[in-house]
Design a protein around this motif. Structure first.
Motif, PDB file in Angstrom:
ATOM      1  N   GLU A 170       0.941  -1.330   0.199  1.00 36.70           N
ATOM      2  CA  GLU A 170      -0.037  -0.011  -0.114  1.00 36.70           C
ATOM      3  C   GLU A 170       0.918   1.282  -0.028  1.00 36.70           C
ATOM      4  O   GLU A 170       1.680   1.252   0.478  1.00 36.70           O
ATOM      5  N   GLU A 171       0.512   2.217  -0.542  1.00 32.04           N
ATOM      6  CA  GLU A 171       1.035   3.628  -0.745  1.00 32.04           C
ATOM      7  C   GLU A 171       1.610   4.098   0.711  1.00 32.04           C
ATOM      8  O   GLU A 171       2.778   4.581   0.735  1.00 32.04           O
TER       9      GLU A 171
ATOM     10  N   GLN B 279       8.229   8.620   1.328  1.00 30.38           N
ATOM     11  CA  GLN B 279       7.719   9.722   0.141  1.00 30.38           C
ATOM     12  C   GLN B 279       9.144   9.995  -0.238  1.00 30.38           C
ATOM     13  O   GLN B 279      10.010  10.594   0.487  1.00 30.38           O
TER      14      GLN B 279
ATOM     15  N   ASP C  60       7.355   8.734  -8.210  1.00 33.35           N
ATOM     16  CA  ASP C  60       6.021   8.066  -7.817  1.00 33.35           C
ATOM     17  C   ASP C  60       6.454   6.591  -7.362  1.00 33.35           C
ATOM     18  O   ASP C  60       6.245   5.694  -8.289  1.00 33.35           O
TER      19      ASP C  60
ATOM     20  N   ALA D 297       4.931   4.519  -5.383  1.00 37.32           N
ATOM     21  CA  ALA D 297       3.752   3.944  -5.298  1.00 37.32           C
ATOM     22  C   ALA D 297       3.317   3.506  -6.735  1.00 37.32           C
ATOM     23  O   ALA D 297       2.909   2.285  -6.986  1.00 37.32           O
TER      24      ALA D 297
ATOM     25  N   ARG E  64      -3.375   2.426  -3.862  1.00 35.94           N
ATOM     26  CA  ARG E  64      -3.502   3.894  -3.343  1.00 35.94           C
ATOM     27  C   ARG E  64      -4.746   4.209  -2.376  1.00 35.94           C
ATOM     28  O   ARG E  64      -5.507   3.340  -2.494  1.00 35.94           O
TER      29      ARG E  64
END
Length: 168
Positions: free
Chosen positions: A144-145, A150, A155, A157, A164
């Motif tokens: 899962e994201e 981060q 990106d 994910a 998402r």
């Protein structure tokens, strides 16, 4: 899926290469933060689930010809039949001398003579490797994201196909 047409194959190839390029950029970005010395192997985990080990390879020690002119002059003097017309050394003989130097851990031949232009150094630089545990790829299916850090401009994910969160 049936066999691909050449046109379909080119399209799929191009799409996969674009994804590969994105993945390579992401790998290059995160590698600088790993902080491992050659020979280190550390566990990679997603929560409590172990993905495998991330390892830094040892540099490869090899003999190389650092000064071609000195090397060729040495071979011309000690084994003239091994020198080719363009004054260059036959590849097989060069490899033989480099193997002798590596075995002696010094730029010397089997007779103990110094081989000018040869030094013992490192070939390829250490690089990061990943050794997946059995079944670790199944974790990609439930990723899962929110499980991921981060990273500005990447990106992660999307690259990994992570689920998402619900959009409000």
């Amino acid at each position: 899926m049936s066999d691909l047409t050449p046109r379909e194959a080119r399209t799929v190839f191009a799409l996969l290469k674009m994804r590969q390029s994105q993945l390579n950029r992401a790998l290059k970005h995160v590698t600088q933060f790993i902080e491992q010395e050659p020979g280190d192997k550390n566990a990679a985990k997603l929560g409590a689930a172990r993905l495998g080990k991330v390892a830094m390879t040892e540099p490869e020690v090899k003999a190389i010809v650092a000064d071609r002119d000195k090397f060729v002059a040495f071979v011309q003097e000690t084994a003239p039949t091994e020198v080719e017309h363009v004054p260059t050394v036959r590849t097989a003989y060069e490899m033989k001398l480099l193997e002798q130097a590596l075995a002696n851990n010094a730029p010397v031949d089997k007779e103990g003579r110094e081989i000018p232009g040869v030094e013992i150094g490192h070939g390829s630089s250490p690089s990061q490797r990943f050794y997946a545990d059995d079944g670790a790829e199944r974790l990609l299916e439930v990723l899962e994201e929110t499980d991921l850090p981060q990273i500005d401009g990447i990106d992660l994910a999307g690259l990994l196909g992570a689920k998402r969160g619900e959009q409000a």
